[in-house]
Scaffold this active site. Sequence first.
Site, PDB file in Angstrom:
ATOM      1  N   ASP A  31       0.837  -1.197   0.000  1.00 18.14           N
ATOM      2  CA  ASP A  31       0.000   0.000   0.000  1.00 18.14           C
ATOM      3  C   ASP A  31       0.877   1.253   0.000  1.00 18.14           C
ATOM      4  O   ASP A  31       2.070   1.196   0.314  1.00 18.14           O
ATOM      5  CB  ASP A  31      -1.081  -0.007   1.076  1.00 18.14           C
ATOM      6  CG  ASP A  31      -0.614  -0.388   2.431  1.00 18.14           C
ATOM      7  OD1 ASP A  31      -1.013  -1.442   2.917  1.00 18.14           O
ATOM      8  OD2 ASP A  31       0.166   0.396   3.001  1.00 18.14           O
TER       9      ASP A  31
HETATM   10  N1  URA Z   1       0.250  -5.422   4.793  1.00 20.58           N
HETATM   11  C1  URA Z   1      -0.065  -4.117   4.835  1.00 20.58           C
HETATM   12  O1  URA Z   1      -0.743  -3.685   5.759  1.00 20.58           O
HETATM   13  N2  URA Z   1       0.386  -3.333   3.856  1.00 20.58           N
HETATM   14  C2  URA Z   1       1.130  -3.790   2.842  1.00 20.58           C
HETATM   15  O2  URA Z   1       1.506  -3.019   1.968  1.00 20.58           O
HETATM   16  C3  URA Z   1       1.464  -5.144   2.805  1.00 20.58           C
HETATM   17  C4  URA Z   1       0.995  -5.952   3.792  1.00 20.58           C
END
Ligand code: URA
Length: 272
Positions: free
Chosen positions: A137
């Site tokens: 993310d």
């Molecule tokens: N878990 C998350 O919260 N964000 C990521 O980008 C990957 C795994």
Amino acid sequence: MVPVISNAKPARRQNVASGADGAEGDAAGEGLRLQKVLAQAGVASRRVAEDMIADGRVEVDGEIVTEQGRRVHPDTAVVRVDGVRVMVNENLVHLALNKPRGWQSTMSDDLGRPCVGDIVAERVAAGQRLFHVGRLDAETEGLLLVTNDGELAHRLMHPSYEVPKTYLAWVTGEFERSLGKKLRNGVELEDGPVKADRFSVLEVTEGKSLVRIVLHEGRKHVVRRLLAEVGYPVERLVRTHVGAVALGEQRPGTLRVLGRDEVGALYKAVGL
Ligand code: URA
């Protein structure tokens, strides 16, 4: 020991040159001599590769080859040395990218926000059909694999192959160590349970903690949601490993060509 993660500013330019480009042509269409293919792949010099072949250590498409000069097609042949897959297709590109915080895990962004496509732009312009393996993310930093190897990418993203991903999370609150067991046993989230494959508390200081968590699934925001669910909202999240590939001290915004052993380990992890 607390691991080192680079806090350097994202790099502006990438070095496009890589061993994966510009494969020597297979002009006659009849393949290349196996010892040459092994030498090109960086396994050994041609002379040493010949010894390996004679010693029965080299397998092509499931068959041990001991004859010298066997012709193989590097684009399609599955070559193993001592049982470990060797990447002989020079058209395949396998890269580690350190995604900076605030960048999108997309190849382009309609809103003009910085995205991983910017980091691989020179390679894409040079004709490499690259894509990223899964996503992080926007607020998450760290290791994102980028490749044109569709079969490998597909398997790495599929939870059934259970490739572990390791994250470092800086959380609000002094982590209660006994919660590790709960995380390993599984926590119910709104879209189903999630279990940490491994979990450890690395540091607890003045209202903050640093934890390491290993998961083999990639549901959206899964690490943030899991840690928030047990009472510790994430302030900073960095993915440090995908299988045996490590981010190390690679600078944010840069690419690194994976080594032969790293690609071999990824292939092994997904049964290719
Ligand atoms: N878990 C998350 O919260 N964000 C990521 O980008 C990957 C795994």
